[in-house]
Design a protein around this motif. Structure first.
Motif, short mmCIF file in Angstrom:
data_model
loop_
_atom_site.label_atom_id
_atom_site.label_comp_id
_atom_site.label_asym_id
_atom_site.label_seq_id
_atom_site.Cartn_x
_atom_site.Cartn_y
_atom_site.Cartn_z
N UNK A 51 0.98 -1.18 -0.02
CA UNK A 51 -0.21 -0.06 0.26
C UNK A 51 1.04 1.33 -0.09
N UNK A 52 0.32 2.26 -0.73
CA UNK A 52 1.32 3.37 -0.71
C UNK A 52 0.34 4.54 -0.49
N UNK A 53 1.09 5.93 -0.34
CA UNK A 53 0.35 7.11 -0.17
C UNK A 53 0.30 7.99 -1.34
N UNK A 54 0.28 7.32 -2.61
CA UNK A 54 0.27 7.82 -3.84
C UNK A 54 -1.03 7.89 -4.34
N UNK A 55 -1.78 8.79 -4.24
CA UNK A 55 -3.49 8.86 -4.74
C UNK A 55 -3.42 8.11 -6.13
N UNK A 56 -2.70 8.54 -6.77
CA UNK A 56 -2.82 7.91 -8.34
C UNK A 56 -2.68 6.21 -8.58
N UNK A 58 -2.49 3.76 -5.32
CA UNK A 58 -2.48 3.39 -3.91
C UNK A 58 -2.07 1.95 -3.75
N UNK A 59 -2.04 1.16 -4.58
CA UNK A 59 -2.10 -0.50 -4.22
C UNK A 59 -1.38 -1.25 -5.33
N UNK A 60 -0.51 -1.95 -4.81
CA UNK A 60 0.34 -3.07 -5.91
C UNK A 60 0.38 -4.37 -5.30
N UNK A 61 0.57 -5.23 -6.58
CA UNK A 61 0.71 -6.64 -6.23
C UNK A 61 1.67 -7.44 -6.72
N UNK A 62 2.44 -8.35 -6.09
CA UNK A 62 3.24 -9.32 -6.58
C UNK A 62 2.84 -10.70 -6.82
N UNK A 63 3.55 -11.41 -7.43
CA UNK A 63 3.11 -13.10 -7.65
C UNK A 63 4.44 -13.61 -7.78
N UNK A 64 5.60 -12.94 -7.68
CA UNK A 64 6.95 -13.66 -7.60
C UNK A 64 7.84 -13.17 -6.67
N UNK A 65 7.42 -13.30 -5.49
CA UNK A 65 8.25 -13.04 -4.34
C UNK A 65 8.56 -11.56 -4.07
N UNK A 66 8.09 -10.47 -4.75
CA UNK A 66 8.29 -9.29 -4.70
C UNK A 66 9.40 -8.67 -5.43
N UNK A 67 9.96 -9.65 -6.74
CA UNK A 67 10.83 -9.32 -7.67
C UNK A 67 10.18 -8.12 -8.37
N UNK A 68 8.99 -8.28 -8.82
CA UNK A 68 8.38 -7.06 -9.53
C UNK A 68 6.83 -6.76 -8.88
N UNK A 69 6.23 -5.74 -9.11
CA UNK A 69 5.19 -5.08 -8.59
C UNK A 69 4.29 -4.43 -9.72
N UNK A 70 3.06 -5.21 -9.59
CA UNK A 70 1.96 -4.28 -10.60
C UNK A 70 0.93 -3.86 -10.04
N UNK A 71 0.57 -2.43 -10.53
CA UNK A 71 -0.31 -1.60 -9.87
C UNK A 71 -1.68 -2.50 -10.05
N UNK A 72 -2.41 -2.39 -8.81
CA UNK A 72 -3.72 -2.67 -8.79
C UNK A 72 -4.68 -1.76 -9.28
N UNK A 73 -5.63 -2.20 -10.35
CA UNK A 73 -6.38 -1.25 -10.80
C UNK A 73 -7.98 -1.30 -10.46
N UNK A 74 -8.21 -2.67 -10.20
CA UNK A 74 -9.70 -3.38 -10.11
C UNK A 74 -9.95 -2.82 -8.56
N UNK A 75 -10.05 -1.94 -8.29
CA UNK A 75 -10.68 -1.38 -7.02
C UNK A 75 -12.10 -0.75 -7.09
N UNK A 76 -13.09 -1.13 -6.35
CA UNK A 76 -14.29 -0.68 -6.21
C UNK A 76 -14.10 0.98 -6.05
#
Length: 148
Positions: A51-56, A58-76
């Motif tokens: 989770x970040x304080x970046x208003x544009x 705010x949330x990222x996800x990893x599926x590879x131990x944190x090597x890469x992070x992808x912004x989550x856009x599917x938020x209600x």
């Protein structure tokens, strides 16, 4: 900071650095930078959230131990302007909340962070949300306040 066992854990720093250890903190590996980090949690050794304080972004996800992070856009809607707290409930579920000034929102995922539903956005009850902890899918706390 978040550890999934006595050896494996992650630390996020507000300046964007994300570190991972697999030997109880003796050594740390730097991952990619994600600006304005505020919180971190992992479902297992591969799947996690930041989770970040970046208003544009705010949330990222990893599926590879944190090597890469992808912004989550599917938020209600209404979308958060930042995520201050993350509570991992089990292998699939988590609650995230934020922000600490004038954006009291809480969200829940049941699919390891792929999609999120809004579970709280009542500014008559709270205007700021700081952190969250859930013991199970139905029982937990979200901490915040009414005054900015």
């Amino acid at each position: 900071m978040y550890f999934i066992n006595e050896n494996t854990g992650w630390i996020v720093h507000y300046d964007g650095r994300v570190f991972r250890t697999t030997n109880a903190g003796q050594n740390w590996t730097l991952s990619q930078n994600i600006p304005l980090n505020r919180s971190v949690g992992f479902f297992n050794s591969k799947n996690g959230l930041i989770g970040t304080l970046d208003s544009a972004r705010p949330l990222y996800r990893t599926t590879n131990n944190g090597a890469n992070w992808i912004q989550i856009t599917n938020i209600a809607d209404p979308k958060p302007k930042g995520i201050c707290g993350i509570s991992i409930i089990n292998e699939n579920e988590a609650v995230a909340c934020g922000r600490y000034f004038n954006d009291a929102r809480a969200f829940k995922t049941t699919d390891k962070g792929i999609s999120w539903i809004n579970i709280f956005n009542d500014t008559s009850k709270a205007r700021t949300l700081i952190d969250t902890y859930f013991w199970n899918a139905d029982t937990g706390l979200i901490v915040g306040g009414y005054n900015t």
